[in-house]
Design a protein around this motif. Structure first.
Motif, PDB file in Angstrom:
ATOM      1  N   SER A  72      -3.335   4.770  -3.267  1.00 11.68           N
ATOM      2  CA  SER A  72      -2.693   5.776  -2.130  1.00 11.68           C
ATOM      3  C   SER A  72      -3.558   5.686  -0.878  1.00 11.68           C
ATOM      4  O   SER A  72      -4.889   5.510  -1.046  1.00 11.68           O
ATOM      5  CB  SER A  72      -2.900   7.265  -2.741  1.00 11.68           C
ATOM      6  N   GLY A  73      -3.058   5.985   0.227  1.00  7.80           N
ATOM      7  CA  GLY A  73      -3.807   5.759   1.328  1.00  7.80           C
ATOM      8  C   GLY A  73      -2.967   5.442   2.555  1.00  7.80           C
ATOM      9  O   GLY A  73      -1.939   5.504   2.741  1.00  7.80           O
ATOM     10  N   LEU A  74      -3.754   4.940   3.823  1.00  8.85           N
ATOM     11  CA  LEU A  74      -3.281   4.476   4.810  1.00  8.85           C
ATOM     12  C   LEU A  74      -3.232   2.973   4.903  1.00  8.85           C
ATOM     13  O   LEU A  74      -4.257   2.402   4.663  1.00  8.85           O
ATOM     14  CB  LEU A  74      -4.282   5.114   6.113  1.00  8.85           C
ATOM     15  N   TYR A  75      -2.009   2.457   5.352  1.00 13.00           N
ATOM     16  CA  TYR A  75      -1.865   0.804   5.175  1.00 13.00           C
ATOM     17  C   TYR A  75      -1.396   0.385   6.690  1.00 13.00           C
ATOM     18  O   TYR A  75      -0.912   1.211   7.502  1.00 13.00           O
ATOM     19  CB  TYR A  75      -0.937   0.440   4.178  1.00 13.00           C
ATOM     20  N   LYS A  76      -1.464  -0.724   6.818  1.00 12.72           N
ATOM     21  CA  LYS A  76      -1.177  -1.312   8.267  1.00 12.72           C
ATOM     22  C   LYS A  76      -0.041  -2.200   8.199  1.00 12.72           C
ATOM     23  O   LYS A  76      -0.195  -3.248   7.495  1.00 12.72           O
ATOM     24  CB  LYS A  76      -2.373  -1.976   8.920  1.00 12.72           C
ATOM     25  N   THR A  77       1.031  -2.365   9.143  1.00 11.97           N
ATOM     26  CA  THR A  77       2.026  -3.195   9.184  1.00 11.97           C
ATOM     27  C   THR A  77       2.247  -3.529  10.667  1.00 11.97           C
ATOM     28  O   THR A  77       1.505  -2.829  11.714  1.00 11.97           O
ATOM     29  CB  THR A  77       3.193  -2.937   8.217  1.00 11.97           C
ATOM     30  N   GLN A  78       3.619  -3.891  11.110  1.00 10.12           N
ATOM     31  CA  GLN A  78       4.022  -3.952  12.527  1.00 10.12           C
ATOM     32  C   GLN A  78       5.461  -3.461  12.546  1.00 10.12           C
ATOM     33  O   GLN A  78       6.391  -3.360  11.593  1.00 10.12           O
ATOM     34  CB  GLN A  78       3.958  -5.297  12.847  1.00 10.12           C
ATOM     35  N   ASP A  79       5.568  -2.754  13.578  1.00  9.96           N
ATOM     36  CA  ASP A  79       6.907  -2.353  14.104  1.00  9.96           C
ATOM     37  C   ASP A  79       7.149  -3.134  15.475  1.00  9.96           C
ATOM     38  O   ASP A  79       6.475  -3.920  15.941  1.00  9.96           O
ATOM     39  CB  ASP A  79       6.988  -0.942  14.186  1.00  9.96           C
ATOM     40  N   ASN A  80       8.347  -2.588  16.198  1.00 10.58           N
ATOM     41  CA  ASN A  80       8.681  -3.111  17.277  1.00 10.58           C
ATOM     42  C   ASN A  80       7.516  -3.246  18.497  1.00 10.58           C
ATOM     43  O   ASN A  80       7.632  -4.071  19.188  1.00 10.58           O
ATOM     44  CB  ASN A  80       9.862  -2.722  17.916  1.00 10.58           C
ATOM     45  N   THR A 226      17.476  -7.074  -1.740  1.00  8.36           N
ATOM     46  CA  THR A 226      17.706  -8.173  -1.909  1.00  8.36           C
ATOM     47  C   THR A 226      16.306  -9.197  -1.571  1.00  8.36           C
ATOM     48  O   THR A 226      15.887  -9.756  -2.462  1.00  8.36           O
ATOM     49  CB  THR A 226      18.692  -8.941  -0.776  1.00  8.36           C
ATOM     50  N   ASP A 227      15.525  -8.583  -0.535  1.00 11.06           N
ATOM     51  CA  ASP A 227      14.062  -9.292  -0.119  1.00 11.06           C
ATOM     52  C   ASP A 227      13.084  -8.533  -0.870  1.00 11.06           C
ATOM     53  O   ASP A 227      12.092  -8.967  -1.077  1.00 11.06           O
ATOM     54  CB  ASP A 227      14.114  -9.269   1.429  1.00 11.06           C
ATOM     55  N   LYS A 228      13.481  -7.190  -1.252  1.00 10.81           N
ATOM     56  CA  LYS A 228      12.519  -6.507  -1.991  1.00 10.81           C
ATOM     57  C   LYS A 228      11.031  -6.135  -1.029  1.00 10.81           C
ATOM     58  O   LYS A 228       9.924  -6.307  -1.712  1.00 10.81           O
ATOM     59  CB  LYS A 228      12.197  -6.924  -3.388  1.00 10.81           C
ATOM     60  N   HIS A 229      11.270  -6.093   0.201  1.00 10.74           N
ATOM     61  CA  HIS A 229      10.338  -5.653   0.904  1.00 10.74           C
ATOM     62  C   HIS A 229      10.620  -4.897   2.266  1.00 10.74           C
ATOM     63  O   HIS A 229      11.600  -5.419   2.816  1.00 10.74           O
ATOM     64  CB  HIS A 229       9.405  -6.965   1.233  1.00 10.74           C
ATOM     65  N   PRO A 230      10.383  -3.803   2.479  1.00  8.33           N
ATOM     66  CA  PRO A 230      10.576  -3.153   3.850  1.00  8.33           C
ATOM     67  C   PRO A 230       9.906  -3.813   4.958  1.00  8.33           C
ATOM     68  O   PRO A 230       9.023  -4.378   4.847  1.00  8.33           O
ATOM     69  CB  PRO A 230      10.189  -1.723   3.444  1.00  8.33           C
ATOM     70  N   ASP A 231      10.697  -3.452   5.912  1.00  6.55           N
ATOM     71  CA  ASP A 231       9.944  -3.846   7.451  1.00  6.55           C
ATOM     72  C   ASP A 231      10.378  -2.747   8.413  1.00  6.55           C
ATOM     73  O   ASP A 231      11.515  -2.262   8.379  1.00  6.55           O
ATOM     74  CB  ASP A 231      10.864  -5.150   7.921  1.00  6.55           C
TER      75      ASP A 231
END
Length: 356
Positions: A72-80, A226-231
């Motif tokens: 649990s916690g804060l994670y990093k990814t990218q958006d537009n 289908t891809d089983k991974h959000p974006d």
């Protein structure tokens, strides 16, 4: 090649192609982080999401206390707009007190604004996304738009003196109209602290066929099922299916909207058909009631489907004319600041971040 000896007749009907490069005086210095972002990052370890399983709810009844604490916690990814940081799992330090209400931080957006969701909700049962369901367009946050809502030219809803105005025309969904009515009643006096930023009503092509009987699946379905991974990138509504226009849904710039299914999936919810291991009541997004997302699932000409957050801790879908709760989502401007009543344990329920 033409040299100084070229005659007038030799030079006729020749073309010259060139490119001009204009350079600014910009440097490679990074844009300073907003104070709210600095505060959240200082109070949380940013974790690696490489090993997360988005097909299962988190935490669920089979999760050990050790895994709950570590994952649990804060994670990093990218958006537009760039790097975005999202909360996942059992979170007890993302409370915000604003406009006389308690909110939870969903994520730091790539543009530096802070996305928050009301910890209660407008109502637990009674709101339709759209009463009319005789077409694909009714999965749109707006529909019958004058042009497509894209990243380069998003649908912008401007706000001034209690009035919301759509730049791309169109008809408001019932859920959008309800949110804006609630904004005028509850948030109008705090408008200068609320950013107008990106919301994703993703009507890009996922799979299927857009005709009267077959299902057209939209982008969020493809990512989550289908891809089983959000974006968190919001694609243009015309992406992949060869369309040059789509007059419903897409990329919006709004003052108020809803959480989307990708944000739920990142937060710990899973799609219902993937696993029985759904998020437990420990998940900070879990409610005792169902509430709408802003993400279309798919549609036929007579059955537009929209994702919603099920009270069991999973993401599923239903016809847009069904009734669920509404959990408003807004974004705090980059120039707001956080304070707390006590210096220790900031962001907790008893010591929330207070908007200055």
């Amino acid at each position: 090649w033409l040299d100084y000896k070229t005659t007038q007749s030799q030079g006729q009907n020749k073309t010259f192609t060139y490119k001009i490069t204009i350079e600014t005086g910009a440097t490679n210095e990074e844009v300073p982080l907003p104070e709210t972002t600095k505060t959240i990052l200082a109070n949380n370890e940013v974790k690696d999401d490489g090993n997360l399983d988005f097909t299962k709810g988190f935490p669920n009844s089979g999760t050990s206390s050790e895994d709950i604490a570590s994952k649990s916690g804060l994670y990093k990814t990218q958006d537009n707009d760039g790097d975005t940081y999202y909360f996942r799992g059992k979170i007890d330090n993302n409370y915000v007190s604003f406009a006389g209400k308690t909110w939870r931080i969903i994520r730091i957006n790539g543009d530096g604004t802070i996305r928050i969701i009301w910890d209660y909700g407008i109502d637990n049962t009674t709101y339709k996304y759209n009463s009319t369901y005789s077409g694909h367009q009714y999965v749109g946050f707006t529909y019958q738009n004058t042009k497509s809502c894209t990243n380069a030219d998003p649908c912008v809803t401007n706000y001034a003196n209690g009035t919301f105005t759509n730049t791309h025309g169109g008809t408001n969904s019932e859920i959008k109209a309800k949110l804006e009515e609630w904004y005028n009643t509850n948030l109008k006096n705090y408008d200068d602290k609320i950013a107008q930023t990106t919301f994703c009503n993703d009507t890009s092509y996922g799979s299927g066929t857009e005709d009267s009987s077959n299902y057209l699946y939209y982008g969020a379905y493809k990512r989550i099922y289908t891809d089983k991974h959000p974006d968190l990138h919001c694609p243009d509504p015309t992406k992949k299916d060869g369309r040059t226009t789509r007059d419903y849904g897409g990329v919006y710039k709004l003052k108020i909207g809803l959480i989307n299914s990708d944000e739920l999936n990142f937060g710990g919810y899973n799609y219902s058909n993937l696993s029985a291991n759904n998020a437990s009541a420990d998940n900070y997004l879990r409610r005792s009631y169902e509430y709408w997302t802003m993400s279309p699932y798919g549609a036929t000409s007579s059955s537009p489907g929209v994702f919603f957050a099920y009270r069991g801790g999973n993401i599923t879908y239903t016809n847009a004319a069904n009734t669920f709760g509404v959990a408003p989502v807004i974004n705090l401007s980059t120039d707001v600041t956080f304070t707390t009543a006590q210096p220790d344990n900031p962001g907790t329920k008893n010591n929330p971040y207070i908007i200055g």
